[in-house]
Design an enzyme around this catalytic site. Structure first.
Site, PDB file in Angstrom:
ATOM      1  CB  SER A 169     -14.409  61.669 -69.149  1.00 30.45           C
ATOM      2  OG  SER A 169     -15.822  61.290 -69.409  1.00 30.45           O
TER       3      SER A 169
ATOM      4  CE  LYS B 141     -15.506  60.993 -72.807  1.00 33.59           C
ATOM      5  NZ  LYS B 141     -15.089  59.541 -73.012  1.00 33.59           N
TER       6      LYS B 141
ATOM      7  CE  LYS C 286     -18.367  59.199 -69.706  1.00 33.71           C
ATOM      8  NZ  LYS C 286     -18.173  57.969 -70.640  1.00 33.71           N
TER       9      LYS C 286
ATOM     10  CG  ASP D  33     -18.858  58.694 -74.143  1.00 31.32           C
ATOM     11  OD1 ASP D  33     -19.633  58.057 -74.903  1.00 31.32           O
ATOM     12  OD2 ASP D  33     -18.097  58.188 -73.361  1.00 31.32           O
TER      13      ASP D  33
ATOM     14  CD  GLU E 127     -16.150  58.025 -76.717  1.00 32.36           C
ATOM     15  OE1 GLU E 127     -15.748  56.986 -75.932  1.00 32.36           O
ATOM     16  OE2 GLU E 127     -16.107  59.066 -76.030  1.00 32.36           O
TER      17      GLU E 127
ATOM     18  CG  ASP F 197     -15.522  53.472 -75.999  1.00 34.12           C
ATOM     19  OD1 ASP F 197     -14.928  52.477 -75.996  1.00 34.12           O
ATOM     20  OD2 ASP F 197     -15.937  54.182 -74.932  1.00 34.12           O
TER      21      ASP F 197
ATOM     22  CE  LYS G 284     -13.150  53.927 -73.094  1.00 37.95           C
ATOM     23  NZ  LYS G 284     -14.521  53.836 -72.512  1.00 37.95           N
TER      24      LYS G 284
ATOM     25  N   GLY H 251     -10.186  56.123 -71.548  1.00 35.66           N
ATOM     26  CA  GLY H 251      -9.843  55.887 -70.053  1.00 35.66           C
ATOM     27  C   GLY H 251     -11.090  55.036 -69.493  1.00 35.66           C
TER      28      GLY H 251
END
Length: 369
Positions: free
Chosen positions: A136, A162, A164, A190, A215, A240, A264, A292
């Site tokens: 990430s 991934k 953000k 995400d 996400e 998520d 998660k 995570g």
């Protein structure tokens, strides 16, 4: 199982680089490590709650209080009949607080499995001995900085990137990464709830970049909004924060709010509920992957075992220890051909390094059971 005592140990570890999301920027990992001591073994787990209630309503000081004053007394009432499988029912009267419940269940499960010589992977139903690792990448100050970071992670061998994103940091960063590294790279984004349905047409501008998934674009409680967004964009939606139980997963799937789920364990109350979400998703043909929460090796070991279940078919955020820490609380998890090995020892399968733990400990509370 006879529990003798439970320790709550607050620790603080510096991150190798600041990690920025739409919720804020972290420069260190402050968490509570729980140690459960039984007559036959000891179990370890780490809390996923953060110092501030930004990712969710739980936060560290509140979580420690709930664990000490509300959850442990209920577990104590179970006596020697207490097992990891009994933790959920025993704590069901306490509304919410899944991360607090999860850390206790996990530590008790670790001790239970160590006493019986069974690994987390065996217990959960793992079918692989190693799992693909993604990474990430946080929000950065410039696209050049982002491209350099992604290049470094790809050089290390990560199999999926991934990014953000948030309003103002979305289309151009994704475009730059895709153009620089090509269409073959596995790429996803995400949003950590940073958008609303009013942003649907803007988010549709990400469709041409062939993303694995988007996400949690909108608020955790907006399943209907996600279902409507799914009708506007072609990028698969992954939930998520919206998924806190197998029931949530079933509802989201039925509404068409997602076509992928990020599991998660701490967010859903523990690994037993995480396995139930895996099973519900598998029954509906919905792939899952393991997210995570900046875990140390204690939490990472259990996550890697979970990620070895059959329906975890996408690389997760099960990064190597070096992604976050110069010195982990366990022997480091190291990438090997873009994969991490699933621990095979009893329980979580890794040993906590006592000297390192002592160095990063801020405070400790010991509770007789």
């Amino acid at each position: 199982m006879k529990i003798e005592k439970i320790e709550l140990r607050r620790v603080c570890l510096p991150l190798v680089t600041p990690f920025r999301t739409s919720f804020g920027t972290s420069t260190e990992r402050e968490t509570t490590i729980v140690r459960v001591v039984t007559a036959d073994a000891e179990g370890w787990a780490e809390s996923a709650a953060e110092p501030e209630p930004l990712y969710g309503p739980e936060f560290l000081d509140g979580a420690d209080l709930v664990i000490r004053d509300h959850l442990i007394p209920r577990l104590r009432a179970e006596g020697e009949a207490l097992t990891a499988e009994r933790v959920g029912p025993a704590l069901a009267a306490v509304t919410g607080h899944p991360m607090s419940k999860a850390v206790l269940e996990t530590a008790i499960l670790d001790a239970q499995l160590k006493a019986s010589g069974v690994s987390f992977g065996q217990y959960l139903g793992a079918v692989r001995d190693r799992v693909p690792a993604g990474v990430s990448v946080g929000i950065m100050d410039s696209i050049d900085e982002l491209l350099a970071a992604v290049a470094g992670y790809l050089d290390e061998g990560y199999l999926r990137i991934k990014l953000k994103i948030e309003p103002g940091w979305d289309i151009e960063p994704v475009r730059a990464v895709r153009e620089r590294f090509g269409d073959e790279m596995l790429l996803q984004v995400d949003a950590n709830t940073a958008y609303t349905l009013a942003d649907a047409r803007h988010l549709a501008r990400l469709d041409p970049f062939d993303l694995l998934l988007m996400e949690q674009p909108m608020a955790a409680d907006d399943l209907l909004g996600h279902a409507r967004l799914a009708q506007v964009i072609s990028t698969p939606i992954c939930l998520d924060e919206s998924i806190e139980s197998a029931r949530d997963a079933a509802s989201a799937i039925a509404l068409g709010a997602c076509s992928v789920i990020n599991v998660k364990p701490a967010r859903v109350g523990g690994y037993l509920e995480a396995r139930r979400i895996h099973d519900v998703a598998a029954a509906h043909g919905i792939p899952v992957w393991c997210g995570g929460m900046l875990e140390t090796g204690i939490g990472r070991a259990a996550n890697v075992a979970l990620a070895a279940l059959p329906n975890f078919v996408m690389p997760g955020d099960t990064s190597a220890s070096s992604r976050y820490y110069e010195q982990d609380l366990t022997a480091p998890f190291v990438l090997d051909g873009g994969h991490l090995e699933v621990p095979t020892g009893p329980g979580i399968g890794v040993e906590v390094l006592p000297d390192v733990l002592a160095q990063v400990t801020v405070s400790m509370t010991e509770i007789a059971f």
